[in-house]
Each structure stands twice: as structure tokens, then as C-alpha cells.
Scaffold this active site. Sequence first.
Site, short mmCIF file in Angstrom:
data_model
loop_
_atom_site.label_atom_id
_atom_site.label_comp_id
_atom_site.label_asym_id
_atom_site.label_seq_id
_atom_site.Cartn_x
_atom_site.Cartn_y
_atom_site.Cartn_z
N GLU A 48 -27.78 -1.71 -4.28
CA GLU A 48 -28.46 -0.42 -4.07
C GLU A 48 -29.56 -0.21 -5.11
OE1 GLU A 48 -24.62 1.74 -3.92
OE2 GLU A 48 -25.43 2.63 -2.09
N GLU A 105 -18.08 -1.84 -0.52
CA GLU A 105 -17.32 -0.60 -0.75
C GLU A 105 -16.24 -0.35 0.29
OE1 GLU A 105 -20.51 -1.05 -1.04
OE2 GLU A 105 -21.20 -0.15 -2.92
#
Length: 692
Positions: free
Chosen positions: A105, A125
Amino acid sequence: MSASYEVKEGIAVIIMDNPPVNGLGHATRSGIYDGLKKALADSAVKAVVITGAGKAFSGGADIKEFNTPKTFAEPNLLSVITAIEAADKPVVAAVHSLAMGGGLELALGCHYRVAAPGAQIALPEVKLGLLPGAGGTQRLPRVVGVETALTMIVTGNPTPSEKLAGTRLFDRMIEGDLMAGALAFAGEIAERRPLPKVRYSRIDLPNHEAFFKVARDTVGAASKHFPAPLKCVDCVEAAVTMTFDEGMKVELDNFLALVQTTESKALRHFFFGERAAAKIPDVPEETPKRPIKSAAVIGAGTMGGGIAMNFANAGIPVVVLEVNQEALDKGLATVRKNYESSLKKGRLTQEKFDQRTGLIKGTLSYDDIKNTDIVIEAVFEEMGIKEKVFRKLDEVMKPGAILASNTSTLDVNKIAGFTKRPQDVIGTHFFSPANIMRLLEIVRGAKTGKDVLATTLSLAKKIKKIGVVSGVCDGFIGNRMIEQYGRQAGFLLDEGCLPVQVDSAMEDFGFAMGPFRMGDLAGNDVGWYVRKRRYAERPDVVYSKTADLLCEQGRFGQKTGAGWYDYKSGDRKPYPSQLVNDMIINHSREIGVERREISDQEIVERLVYALVNEAAYLLAEGIAQRASDVDIIYLAGYGFPMHRGGPMFYADTVGLPHVVAAMEKYAGSRHGKFWKPAPLLVKLAAEGKTFN
Ligand SMILES: NC(=O)c1ccc[n+]([C@@H]2O[C@H](COP(=O)([O-])OP(=O)(O)OC[C@H]3O[C@@H](n4cnc5c(N)ncnc54)[C@H](O)[C@@H]3O)[C@@H](O)[C@H]2O)c1
């Protein structure tokens, strides 16, 4: 400061440095943030390169900070990414080795990205029941396309960087010296304006309604019990249908909601529990370990063959010893068949097949194993035979060899006593099929050396098992608990249930298999043998007689074509058996029990709380070190539903006072003595505490 800063020919270089994988903990985030500020304030700096030291660009969130306020302390990851994106000088991410979760990210927030081939790119995640919460679901589809991004986000699996080379994720792939390449690239683009931002990339997906309908159907079917994967689909859809900022809000809201779900907490519990299990308070990490470069296995039966495969798979040569040629040939043929089936299915290359099968040798002579570093005994579960084997091992094995037993119930201290080197003896309790099941219960004898325990724990990791330590007692942690679960299952038959009702209730709760289907798979004779021993040793412990009646008819399960259920040849599907059901109903009559309707809730409570209560004793006795160890054993070895986090985590979720109250309710029923809550459970419930 976990990031360094220097300026090279007008390019500021920020290097994240937080071993082992440059986790984005507070110090690292601050280092990036401060470095960026410095670079923007320095008129001599034209561009910025961000990279990672050592083995990773960045592995994402710093697990050391998980569940601490530091996770959200400013500058948090979103603030860092926002600052990078808003910078008025180009920021280039130089990706290598590993860019996962928050690490990816961060790279997506940069204006440009260059990468070395062979880097693992992932947003994992979902494996913790979450979704990427710092823009991953909004930015990744904008650069790699919706389908690729969705697959990556929903599975969490890594993709090698070179596979993404043609996408807008990477502006340039760099072979050779990444830093030199990144500096050259930064120099080339330093003056280019406007600065590209992923948030402004457009996504074109004609027919997106149809696409997301199919995606939801597929993902929903594959992720029963877990909410995160479908939420990932929602977020990616938002990336397509909404503005970037609206999509970011959808992502954040979903992330915050998922953090609170029991399912995510259960997955995180497993993640941290696995790490905690490797820690033994009186055996520090720096305890010296013995080298394990070769191994031997005694017995080439169901377990021995599978155990040998573990060593071969890890590149450790292993010799399997049997009593006669016939048994040896049969055992080795099964091993070979297993490997051949993997080869045929394309799960193994020919090269790996040759390598692994080449590492396993058979023998009938102790001469061929005496110099190995570890020997694991997997002969019949009888003390007399174990005694013979261990006396022999003591006689022949080189000094310092680890002598391990795969016994599932016998006293490891007694086994150690057959040798003059009890410090070298340990229990290594594998689960069937031993080449597949991830759990390894490591049984620490009273005299087991600390170096032997440390070596076995590290060996577990090497052969890709989850090692959990148990003290010595009958059945150790897992089987001592399952015994109580099995007893309750039997009582339920006496009181009014049939096998299919019990199994369905437990399968609805989330177990892969209920107790009776499990018995048919594992072999009902195994428990029969154990019970016969118990009847002699512990006449006070009562069981339902139904399982004995079943075994007396030779109904051992799938291997005999009949067990609690009927089986048709060539088919593993269980069919309820009229004969067995009649036998159960007759038995109730014979023992004078009036059968009654039993609810699924009662079935689940009685079976699961039987596990919980026994585990509370194991904890108080110090056989189990911590509640999470019990959970790991049940999740990794006994098919306890992952989304429930293990028996102790589940009891915590229900609330211990509720667990005690349910047990008190059952105390008034048949075999009410069973339901005396363990003192530790009563104490924790009274103090408003939890096991974990
Ligand atoms: N089967 C399971 O699910 C399971 C699970 C965990 C642990 N265990 C334990 O593993 C051990 C082995 O169980 P199994 O199911 O593989 O049994 P098995 O009957 O399939 O195999 C035992 C093998 O040991 C060989 N053997 C017997 N005596 C020997 C000796 N003196 N020297 C060399 N070989 C000898 C036999 O020929 C046989 O091939 C037992 O202690 C059992 O309790 C079994």
C-alpha cells in the site's frame, strides 16, 4: 529511527530498516515521514527513492505492535501515504524481495514504482480476517486490473513481481542493481509533471454488475464462516463504481467492522498462538541446538511412512527400519504411491520426486541407523514393544542422538527410563496423515534436556509443522481432551441421539467431521484398545458401551467397510446404518434409559465444554503451558473450526460464566459427576476473566 536518510546526487534515499521484514511500526513510519519532510524542504533534492534494507521492501504492519496503541499512533500508515502522494517532488518506490500488505500500500501511494524480479507481491490481510485498510483495495485494481486485484485481495496469496511486469503497478523492472536502477529512473523523471497518482487512474470494467455477481457467488461459496472475503469484493466494487475518496471510506468502514468480528479475532489468535507456542519460558531462544542432518524412523506403518516423508520433503535423508522385509516393502510402497500421486497431480516436479524418494531408504538393521541425529519410533502402541525398541536404541545409537517416540498415549518418562540417557528422549506425536497434518505435539519428559526440546521445536519448523509442547500424562493434551469429548458423544447415543444427529450438529458448528464419522475414518478399534486398558486401570471412568458393541461386530470403520455408518465399496460417503441405530436404541432399553429428544445446542455444548473443562485441568496441572497452546492443538490437529478460534477461545467468546452455568445445568443429568467444573474454570469465571 527505523529508516535511514541520505542524499545521492540530488536524490533523497529513504531506506526502511526494521528487521526482519521492515514492518511498518511507529519508528519506521516516523522515519519515512521525517525523511520525506527533509527531502521536500531541501532545495537540492529533486526526487525521493524509498526502499527497504535487507530481506524485504516491507512486509507490512509490524506484528510486534499489533493490538497496541502504537498501531494507530501518528504518523499512521494512511498519513504517511497521504503525505507521499501529496509531495511536490516525485517519490519512487524501489521494490524488492517482499512487498506485502501495508508495504504494498505504501508503494501504491508513491508516484512511481520500480521493481526487481522475484519479489513477492501480496495483500494478505484476508488471512487474518481483515482487508487492506490503507488504500490497497482502491489502488491495486487501478493498476493491475480488477480481476487480478480481486484475486490477490480475496486470496491474500503472493504474486511474483515479474508476473505483474506489464501492468501499471511497475513503471520499470530492474535487473541487476536495484538501487542504481532506481536512482537512474528517479533522475530521468525528476522534472516530469504533473506527478502521477494512482488515485486518478481510471478503471474501465464494462458489465461490472455481472462481474461482481459472479465474484460474490464464487467468493461466498468458498468462504463460508468468514465475512472478510465478501467484504473485499464490496471494496473492489466500490473502487469501480465510486470516486476514489468514497471508495476509501467504504474500505475504512469495512476494515474497522472486520477488526471487531469474532472470525478475525479467531484468525489473529491462531496467528499469534502459533508464534507463542514456540516459546518455552525456561528454554530461552539462545538455548544451543543439536544439528539434525539425518534421521531414522522405526516402523513403516501408517505413521512411520508419513513421518519419513516429512524429513525427505525437508531435504533430510531418512532411514526407515522394520522387523521384516515384507512390512518394509509394504511401507515404502505406500510412501512411493503417495509421492507418485502428487507427481501425477502436478503438485510435485519430477526433479523433486526423484530427490525426495531418493532420500528415503529402508533397512532391517540397526547398524544402518546408529549414526543418525534423530530416531523416531513409530511401532505398535504397546509398552512391551516400545521397551524392546528403546533398549536397543540405547545400545546402538551414537551419543547425542535424539531418541523420540511417536506414542499417542504411553508414558514418555517410562519410555525414557528404558534408556541410560533419558535427557535425549522426547515424545514427537504426529497426527495422521503424518505427511499432511500440521500439528506436532512435542512431549517433554521429566528429564528431557532443554537442548533436546529446543532442537525438536526448531525441527518442527524445519519440517513445516506447528510444534506445541505438552507435559507427560495419559493422552497428552490433545487425546486426553478428545477422550472426554468421545465419552460425551457416547452418552448422547445412550440418551437419545443417533450418530448422524451428533455428527450433523458438530458439522453445523463448523467441525470438518463429527465424532462418529471421525471414528469411522480413524478406526474405531483404536479407541476400543485404549478403553480395554482403561477398564482395567480406571474402573471409575465410565463409557457408553455402544462403541464396544460396535467393535465386537468388527465394525471398525471405513477400513472394514462398516462402522457407525454403512459404506459402499469405492465410496467414502457414510450411509446411516439401520443395524447400528437399532443396536443403539436397544442398548438404551437394556440399561434402562428412556430416550429423549436432544437439541443440537445441547450436543454442541456437551461436546465442546467437555474439551474446555479437561483443558482447564491440563492448564492447572502445567501439562499445557497456555490456553492458546490448547487452541492451536485443536485447530491444527483436531479439525476444530478455525472461525471459532479453538475450544478455549470459543469458551472465552461465549463467556466463562455461561460455560459454568451450562455445566451446572448438565450436572443434574445422567453421569452428572462428569460436569464438575474444573477449579480454574470456576475461578476465572468468578473473577470475570478469560483463558486467553
Ligand atoms: N495411526 C494413528 O492415527 C496414530 C496417530 C498418532 C500416533 N500414533 C502412534 O504411532 C505409533 C504407530 O502407529 P501406526 O498407526 O503407524 O501403527 P501401524 O500398525 O500402522 O504400524 C506399526 C509398524 O511398526 C512395525 N513394527 C512393530 N514392531 C516393530 C519393531 N520392533 N521394530 C520395527 N518395526 C516394528 C510394524 O511392522 C508396523 O509396520 C503408535 O505408537 C501409535 O499410537 C498413531
